[in-house]
Design a protein around this motif. Structure first.
Motif, PDB file in Angstrom:
ATOM      1  N   HIS A 288       0.878  -1.171   0.000  1.00 11.07           N
ATOM      2  CA  HIS A 288       0.000   0.000   0.000  1.00 11.07           C
ATOM      3  C   HIS A 288       0.911   1.215   0.000  1.00 11.07           C
ATOM      4  O   HIS A 288       1.707   1.405   0.919  1.00 11.07           O
ATOM      5  CB  HIS A 288      -0.902  -0.001   1.236  1.00 11.07           C
ATOM      6  CG  HIS A 288      -1.832   1.172   1.299  1.00 11.07           C
ATOM      7  ND1 HIS A 288      -2.945   1.282   0.486  1.00 11.07           N
ATOM      8  CD2 HIS A 288      -1.828   2.283   2.076  1.00 11.07           C
ATOM      9  CE1 HIS A 288      -3.589   2.397   0.768  1.00 11.07           C
ATOM     10  NE2 HIS A 288      -2.930   3.026   1.718  1.00 11.07           N
ATOM     11  N   MET A 289       0.817   2.041  -1.030  1.00 13.63           N
ATOM     12  CA  MET A 289       1.754   3.143  -1.207  1.00 13.63           C
ATOM     13  C   MET A 289       1.163   4.458  -0.711  1.00 13.63           C
ATOM     14  O   MET A 289       0.127   4.906  -1.182  1.00 13.63           O
ATOM     15  CB  MET A 289       2.145   3.261  -2.676  1.00 13.63           C
ATOM     16  CG  MET A 289       2.887   2.046  -3.187  1.00 13.63           C
ATOM     17  SD  MET A 289       3.489   2.275  -4.866  1.00 13.63           S
ATOM     18  CE  MET A 289       4.366   0.725  -5.103  1.00 13.63           C
ATOM     19  N   PHE A 290       1.858   5.055   0.250  1.00 17.88           N
ATOM     20  CA  PHE A 290       1.497   6.382   0.733  1.00 17.88           C
ATOM     21  C   PHE A 290       2.073   7.393  -0.255  1.00 17.88           C
ATOM     22  O   PHE A 290       3.248   7.725  -0.201  1.00 17.88           O
ATOM     23  CB  PHE A 290       2.056   6.598   2.132  1.00 17.88           C
ATOM     24  CG  PHE A 290       1.415   5.735   3.182  1.00 17.88           C
ATOM     25  CD1 PHE A 290       0.407   6.229   3.991  1.00 17.88           C
ATOM     26  CD2 PHE A 290       1.808   4.415   3.361  1.00 17.88           C
ATOM     27  CE1 PHE A 290      -0.195   5.439   4.968  1.00 17.88           C
ATOM     28  CE2 PHE A 290       1.223   3.608   4.335  1.00 17.88           C
ATOM     29  CZ  PHE A 290       0.207   4.130   5.137  1.00 17.88           C
ATOM     30  N   THR A 291       1.242   7.887  -1.171  1.00 13.63           N
ATOM     31  CA  THR A 291       1.741   8.689  -2.284  1.00 13.63           C
ATOM     32  C   THR A 291       1.890  10.164  -1.962  1.00 13.63           C
ATOM     33  O   THR A 291       2.615  10.873  -2.650  1.00 13.63           O
ATOM     34  CB  THR A 291       0.809   8.586  -3.501  1.00 13.63           C
ATOM     35  OG1 THR A 291      -0.417   9.284  -3.224  1.00 13.63           O
ATOM     36  CG2 THR A 291       0.515   7.137  -3.851  1.00 13.63           C
ATOM     37  N   PHE A 292       1.179  10.675  -0.962  1.00  8.94           N
ATOM     38  CA  PHE A 292       1.163  12.104  -0.663  1.00  8.94           C
ATOM     39  C   PHE A 292       0.867  12.914  -1.923  1.00  8.94           C
ATOM     40  O   PHE A 292       1.327  14.034  -2.080  1.00  8.94           O
ATOM     41  CB  PHE A 292       2.471  12.542  -0.014  1.00  8.94           C
ATOM     42  CG  PHE A 292       2.767  11.813   1.271  1.00  8.94           C
ATOM     43  CD1 PHE A 292       2.186  12.201   2.466  1.00  8.94           C
ATOM     44  CD2 PHE A 292       3.606  10.711   1.283  1.00  8.94           C
ATOM     45  CE1 PHE A 292       2.447  11.507   3.644  1.00  8.94           C
ATOM     46  CE2 PHE A 292       3.869  10.021   2.457  1.00  8.94           C
ATOM     47  CZ  PHE A 292       3.286  10.416   3.638  1.00  8.94           C
ATOM     48  N   ASN A 293       0.116  12.286  -2.828  1.00  9.89           N
ATOM     49  CA  ASN A 293      -0.345  12.867  -4.096  1.00  9.89           C
ATOM     50  C   ASN A 293       0.763  13.091  -5.122  1.00  9.89           C
ATOM     51  O   ASN A 293       0.521  13.726  -6.150  1.00  9.89           O
ATOM     52  CB  ASN A 293      -1.133  14.164  -3.866  1.00  9.89           C
ATOM     53  CG  ASN A 293      -2.475  13.915  -3.206  1.00  9.89           C
ATOM     54  OD1 ASN A 293      -2.739  12.822  -2.721  1.00  9.89           O
ATOM     55  ND2 ASN A 293      -3.329  14.922  -3.171  1.00  9.89           N
ATOM     56  N   ASP A 294       1.951  12.568  -4.893  1.00  9.46           N
ATOM     57  CA  ASP A 294       2.966  12.553  -5.953  1.00  9.46           C
ATOM     58  C   ASP A 294       2.724  11.307  -6.806  1.00  9.46           C
ATOM     59  O   ASP A 294       3.488  10.341  -6.790  1.00  9.46           O
ATOM     60  CB  ASP A 294       4.373  12.548  -5.348  1.00  9.46           C
ATOM     61  CG  ASP A 294       4.926  13.949  -5.201  1.00  9.46           C
ATOM     62  OD1 ASP A 294       4.148  14.897  -5.364  1.00  9.46           O
ATOM     63  OD2 ASP A 294       6.129  14.094  -4.912  1.00  9.46           O
ATOM     64  N   LEU A 295       1.647  11.352  -7.559  1.00 10.98           N
ATOM     65  CA  LEU A 295       1.160  10.169  -8.262  1.00 10.98           C
ATOM     66  C   LEU A 295       1.936   9.881  -9.533  1.00 10.98           C
ATOM     67  O   LEU A 295       2.098   8.722  -9.917  1.00 10.98           O
ATOM     68  CB  LEU A 295      -0.330  10.328  -8.565  1.00 10.98           C
ATOM     69  CG  LEU A 295      -1.223  10.368  -7.319  1.00 10.98           C
ATOM     70  CD1 LEU A 295      -2.620  10.868  -7.666  1.00 10.98           C
ATOM     71  CD2 LEU A 295      -1.294   8.994  -6.683  1.00 10.98           C
ATOM     72  N   ASP A 296       2.410  10.925 -10.210  1.00 10.75           N
ATOM     73  CA  ASP A 296       3.146  10.695 -11.456  1.00 10.75           C
ATOM     74  C   ASP A 296       4.448   9.946 -11.190  1.00 10.75           C
ATOM     75  O   ASP A 296       4.746   8.944 -11.843  1.00 10.75           O
ATOM     76  CB  ASP A 296       3.401  12.005 -12.197  1.00 10.75           C
ATOM     77  CG  ASP A 296       4.032  13.078 -11.319  1.00 10.75           C
ATOM     78  OD1 ASP A 296       4.056  12.908 -10.083  1.00 10.75           O
ATOM     79  OD2 ASP A 296       4.482  14.105 -11.886  1.00 10.75           O
ATOM     80  N   SER A 297       5.222  10.399 -10.199  1.00 10.08           N
ATOM     81  CA  SER A 297       6.502   9.747  -9.932  1.00 10.08           C
ATOM     82  C   SER A 297       6.304   8.373  -9.288  1.00 10.08           C
ATOM     83  O   SER A 297       7.061   7.434  -9.570  1.00 10.08           O
ATOM     84  CB  SER A 297       7.374  10.633  -9.031  1.00 10.08           C
ATOM     85  OG  SER A 297       6.674  11.013  -7.859  1.00 10.08           O
ATOM     86  N   THR A 298       5.285   8.232  -8.463  1.00 13.08           N
ATOM     87  CA  THR A 298       5.029   6.924  -7.849  1.00 13.08           C
ATOM     88  C   THR A 298       4.635   5.898  -8.902  1.00 13.08           C
ATOM     89  O   THR A 298       5.130   4.769  -8.912  1.00 13.08           O
ATOM     90  CB  THR A 298       3.919   7.039  -6.787  1.00 13.08           C
ATOM     91  OG1 THR A 298       4.371   7.882  -5.728  1.00 13.08           O
ATOM     92  CG2 THR A 298       3.557   5.680  -6.208  1.00 13.08           C
ATOM     93  N   GLU A 299       3.750   6.285  -9.805  1.00 11.65           N
ATOM     94  CA  GLU A 299       3.320   5.349 -10.838  1.00 11.65           C
ATOM     95  C   GLU A 299       4.458   5.038 -11.807  1.00 11.65           C
ATOM     96  O   GLU A 299       4.607   3.895 -12.261  1.00 11.65           O
ATOM     97  CB  GLU A 299       2.110   5.912 -11.585  1.00 11.65           C
ATOM     98  CG  GLU A 299       1.582   5.034 -12.706  1.00 11.65           C
ATOM     99  CD  GLU A 299       1.114   3.654 -12.253  1.00 11.65           C
ATOM    100  OE1 GLU A 299       0.927   2.789 -13.123  1.00 11.65           O
ATOM    101  OE2 GLU A 299       0.926   3.416 -11.035  1.00 11.65           O
TER     102      GLU A 299
END
Length: 310
Positions: A288-299
């Motif tokens: 489960h990834m806590f993205t802190f809304n940095d979705l582009d770099s996480t994906e």
């Protein structure tokens, strides 16, 4: 394909060295075939946690595939409204989105019934139930267990209900009490999502203890998304003064790692966790990834790993 940052120390989830290592090292010699397949499954089925900020919906639509399950956090300052609104909108876009329902923000049974009715009428059939960080409860639900019991009392069931796990403890609640709470909450839930823990052995040991105590729920391991140091500070500043202080206190184990030589990369953590997936004695089954809304770099990070593993 994605462009690596010029300063890899700014990122938790990527570094120039690890991102550019050949597939034969990061996904070949490093993993036996069963572990490699387990890692691919865990990353393919990873879930993302997002914050209900104004740009969140746009970022999800732009960067997140619809087969990625989402959870939407609740902020103490904004209350349940923005969380429920975003979960409903994302559900309408075709995502599987579970709002965090913080028990301490629910006033009474009538309020809970209204929340549940709106979610069900909008097609949202997943929840993540937490106590919440509010210093005092708004009403009848001081903790997650009381809210889970309240859901049952109003006759509402959901296809999926998640609860929290604490491999490194809670901070304000004793280990004995927090693990007992997990045992009594388990019959109401379908899975556990852990808080961030940077030590694989601690997570594995906790998972074995939990299962030995009779909790048979599948466990998703919480790991940080591809977030920059500056973004983490901006996120904390946007939560409201009281909640920001609690947020920074809870994340201090993550914050100091930004200043280690070379920054922090979760690759070693993932490498140590993955071979245990599917083994007996615990129910670790995914990330489960806590993205802190940095979705582009996480994906982009997730897709890069999947490409190596394939």
């Amino acid at each position: 394909m994605f462009t690596l940052p010029h300063q890899p120390t700014e990122y938790l989830m990527t570094s120039a060295r690890t991102a550019q290592e050949p597939a034969s090292r990061t996904a070949g010699s490093l993993f036996a075939r069963p572990a490699k397949a387990a890692l691919a499954d865990a990353l393919r089925n990873a879930s993302y946690e997002i914050l209900p900020f104004k740009s969140a919906e746009e970022k999800v639509l732009a960067h997140v595939p619809k087969d990625v399950a989402l959870t939407v956090t609740t902020t103490e300052a904004k209350g349940l409204g923005p969380t429920i609104d975003l979960a409903v909108r994302l559900s309408e876009h075709g995502y599987s989105a579970a709002p965090h329902i913080a028990a301490r923000l629910v006033r009474d049974e009538a309020h809970l019934t209204d929340v549940v009715s709106r979610l069900r009428d909008s097609g949202v059939d997943r929840l993540f139930v937490i106590a919440g960080d509010a210093p005092e409860p708004a009403g009848a639900f001081p903790d997650a267990l009381s809210l889970l019991e309240g859901l049952q009392a109003v006759g509402q069931t959901f296809a999926s209900i998640g609860i929290g796990g604490y491999p490194e403890g809670h901070g304000t609640i004793s280990d004995e009490l927090i693990e007992k709470a997990l045992q009594v909450k388990a019959p109401y839930a379908s899975h556990v999502i852990t808080q961030l823990c940077f030590d694989a052995e601690t997570t594995i040991r906790w998972a074995r203890t939990v299962q030995a105590a009779g909790v048979e729920l599948p466990v998703r391991v919480g790991i940080p998304g591809a977030i920059s140091r500056q973004k983490l500070i901006r996120v904390s500043a946007g939560l409201g003064l009281g909640q920001s202080a609690r947020f920074l206190k809870k994340q201090q184990n993550m914050l100091w790692r930004f200043f280690l030589p070379g920054g922090y990369s979760p690759n070693k953590l993932i490498e140590r966790l993955t071979p245990t997936f599917g083994m007996s004695g615990h129910r670790l089954q995914g990330f489960h990834m806590f993205t802190f809304n940095d979705l582009d770099s996480t994906e982009a990070w997730r897709q890069a790993w999947l490409a190596r593993l394939s």
